[in-house]
Design an enzyme around this catalytic site. Structure first.
Site, PDB file in Angstrom:
ATOM      1  N   SER A  12       0.808  -1.222   0.000  1.00  0.00           N
ATOM      2  CA  SER A  12       0.000   0.000   0.000  1.00  0.00           C
ATOM      3  C   SER A  12       0.848   1.283   0.000  1.00  0.00           C
ATOM      4  O   SER A  12       1.868   1.363   0.696  1.00  0.00           O
ATOM      5  CB  SER A  12      -0.909   0.009   1.226  1.00  0.00           C
ATOM      6  OG  SER A  12      -1.552   1.255   1.319  1.00  0.00           O
ATOM      7  N   SER A  51      -0.603   4.039   1.049  1.00  0.00           N
ATOM      8  CA  SER A  51      -1.299   4.910   2.003  1.00  0.00           C
ATOM      9  C   SER A  51      -0.412   5.373   3.163  1.00  0.00           C
ATOM     10  O   SER A  51      -0.484   6.546   3.551  1.00  0.00           O
ATOM     11  CB  SER A  51      -2.564   4.216   2.521  1.00  0.00           C
ATOM     12  OG  SER A  51      -3.456   4.053   1.448  1.00  0.00           O
ATOM     13  N   LYS A  90     -13.659  -4.478   2.965  1.00  0.00           N
ATOM     14  CA  LYS A  90     -14.464  -3.262   2.793  1.00  0.00           C
ATOM     15  C   LYS A  90     -15.954  -3.485   3.064  1.00  0.00           C
ATOM     16  O   LYS A  90     -16.660  -2.573   3.469  1.00  0.00           O
ATOM     17  CB  LYS A  90     -14.281  -2.699   1.379  1.00  0.00           C
ATOM     18  CG  LYS A  90     -12.931  -2.008   1.170  1.00  0.00           C
ATOM     19  CD  LYS A  90     -12.888  -1.373  -0.225  1.00  0.00           C
ATOM     20  CE  LYS A  90     -11.614  -0.590  -0.432  1.00  0.00           C
ATOM     21  NZ  LYS A  90     -11.628   0.160  -1.707  1.00  0.00           N
ATOM     22  N   ASN A 109     -14.323   2.346   3.151  1.00  0.00           N
ATOM     23  CA  ASN A 109     -12.854   2.397   3.067  1.00  0.00           C
ATOM     24  C   ASN A 109     -12.266   3.305   4.144  1.00  0.00           C
ATOM     25  O   ASN A 109     -11.049   3.390   4.278  1.00  0.00           O
ATOM     26  CB  ASN A 109     -12.373   2.845   1.668  1.00  0.00           C
ATOM     27  CG  ASN A 109     -12.491   4.341   1.471  1.00  0.00           C
ATOM     28  OD1 ASN A 109     -13.333   4.995   2.080  1.00  0.00           O
ATOM     29  ND2 ASN A 109     -11.651   4.890   0.621  1.00  0.00           N
ATOM     30  N   ASP A 168     -13.909   6.714  -1.835  1.00  0.00           N
ATOM     31  CA  ASP A 168     -13.480   6.400  -3.210  1.00  0.00           C
ATOM     32  C   ASP A 168     -14.248   7.236  -4.231  1.00  0.00           C
ATOM     33  O   ASP A 168     -13.695   7.634  -5.264  1.00  0.00           O
ATOM     34  CB  ASP A 168     -13.678   4.908  -3.513  1.00  0.00           C
ATOM     35  CG  ASP A 168     -12.563   4.053  -2.921  1.00  0.00           C
ATOM     36  OD1 ASP A 168     -11.452   4.580  -2.716  1.00  0.00           O
ATOM     37  OD2 ASP A 168     -12.808   2.862  -2.658  1.00  0.00           O
ATOM     38  N   GLY A 204     -16.109  -2.880 -15.931  1.00  0.00           N
ATOM     39  CA  GLY A 204     -15.947  -3.550 -14.638  1.00  0.00           C
ATOM     40  C   GLY A 204     -17.158  -3.326 -13.755  1.00  0.00           C
ATOM     41  O   GLY A 204     -17.919  -2.360 -13.962  1.00  0.00           O
ATOM     42  N   LEU A 263      -8.509   3.649 -13.424  1.00  0.00           N
ATOM     43  CA  LEU A 263      -8.337   3.635 -11.955  1.00  0.00           C
ATOM     44  C   LEU A 263      -7.027   2.963 -11.554  1.00  0.00           C
ATOM     45  O   LEU A 263      -6.536   3.157 -10.444  1.00  0.00           O
ATOM     46  CB  LEU A 263      -9.507   2.920 -11.273  1.00  0.00           C
ATOM     47  CG  LEU A 263     -10.915   3.437 -11.539  1.00  0.00           C
ATOM     48  CD1 LEU A 263     -11.877   2.900 -10.475  1.00  0.00           C
ATOM     49  CD2 LEU A 263     -10.991   4.946 -11.575  1.00  0.00           C
ATOM     50  N   GLY A 322      -4.867   6.638 -12.379  1.00  0.00           N
ATOM     51  CA  GLY A 322      -5.487   6.346 -11.081  1.00  0.00           C
ATOM     52  C   GLY A 322      -4.841   7.031  -9.889  1.00  0.00           C
ATOM     53  O   GLY A 322      -5.413   7.047  -8.797  1.00  0.00           O
TER      54      GLY A 322
END
Ligand code: NAP
Length: 283
Positions: A17, A19, A68, A89, A105, A128, A225, A248
């Site tokens: 990640s 993040s 999630k 999220n 998101d 998708g 994305l 993304g």
């Protein structure tokens, strides 16, 4: 905020990640005494990991794959976006110790469309029908309000279920579902095309959700994305035919910024975050 505080990332896996990099850079730049920690949590430990967020030292958490949806029963309340999208999220620990689930998101997706008004009402196609597609469809129906929204998926039954869940949000939008194989006319007729599949993602960078790149032209905005690599085959081929290409990373930073603001009440300092990400990705 006098004392050092904590924010967790809860998922499995979490090692890949970006993040922690984003949020720790933002905390430093905003001079907020807080640390963002990734915590790998297998499903059997999810309840305990969420209960640990209730202590005053914690500002909240991000939740990622595969939790999630599974996290929802462990929370006290859901914000409208999380309720409708059906996935969380971001968890915010509120002052009374209760946990609010939100989904940033959708806000992150809109962050990437800096001139979204130009695309207001524009015919749109989403490739998708998974979790990210749900957030994108929510953002589209509540903000951009396309006249026509086509969902193209390899499992049209899942896309049909998505369309049924969201139809009431967009009374002025004609919602269609097609299989990926039949999506050509919708690709050509749309002005905004969003890839919400993982096709093209590292390490399979030769893949693309739409190999017929001749369908793209200068009237298209193509929004992928996928953020690793920053420029996917889909974006490269669309840009070569004059389309506007959005990667993304804009959504990744946008969803992080929306979460950061919910935890701290402070806007994320975007300059330092982009600079740290650029340094990291160029290594
Ligand atoms: P997901 O819930 O697993 O959904 C993936 C979707 O892609 C499903 O509709 C799936 O179809 C479809 N798909 C997967 N492999 C395919 C293939 N080979 N051919 C055709 N369709 C295929 O995943 P997600 O959470 O929605 O994430 C999708 C992508 O968005 C990922 O690359 C993720 O990294 C990216 N993402 C980016 C951000 C950001 O901030 N930039 C945020 C969220 C997600 P089936 O239903 O038939 O399996």
């Amino acid at each position: 905020m006098p004392d050092a505080r904590l924010v967790y990332l809860i998922g499995d896996p979490v090692a890949h990640s970006h993040s922690p990099l984003i949020h720790n850079a933002a905390f430093r730049a905003a001079e907020i005494r807080a640390t963002y920690r990734a915590r790998r949590v297998p499903l059997e430990d999810l309840a305990e990991a969420v209960a640990a967020l209730r202590v005053p030292e914690v500002l909240g958490a991000n939740v990622t794959i595969p939790h999630k949806r599974a996290v929802i029963p462990h929370l006290d309340a859901l914000a409208p976006a999380a309720e409708v999208i059906g996935a969380v999220n971001t968890v915010i620990r509120q002052d009374d110790g209760t946990l609010l689930g939100d989904n940033t998101d959708a806000a992150g997706f809109l962050h990437g469309l800096d001139d979204e008004h130009e695309l207001h009402g524009a015919p749109t196609l989403v490739l998708g029908s998974g979790g990210a597609a749900r957030a994108v469809v929510y953002a589209l129906l509540t903000e951009l309000r396309p006249t026509t929204l086509t969902l193209a998926a390899r499992s049209p039954d899942k896309a049909e279920a998505l369309a049924a869940d969201f139809a009431a949000l967009g009374p002025d939008t004609a919602l269609h579902v097609v299989s990926l194989r039949e999506a050509g006319p919708a690709v050509r007729a749309s002005r905004l095309v969003v890839n919400a599949t993982p096709l093209g993602m590292h390490p399979r960078t030769d893949a693309t959700p739409w190999p017929d790149a001749g369908d793209f032209g200068p009237a298209h905005t193509v929004y992928d994305l996928v953020y690793a690599p920053a420029e996917t085959r889909l974006l490269r081929e669309a840009a070569a035919r004059g389309a506007r290409a959005i990667g993304g990373m804009a959504m990744l930073v946008g969803q992080a910024a929306a979460s950061f603001e919910r935890w701290t009440g402070t806007p994320m300092p975007l300059g330092p975050v982009h600079s740290v990400l650029r340094d990291h990705l160029s290594r």
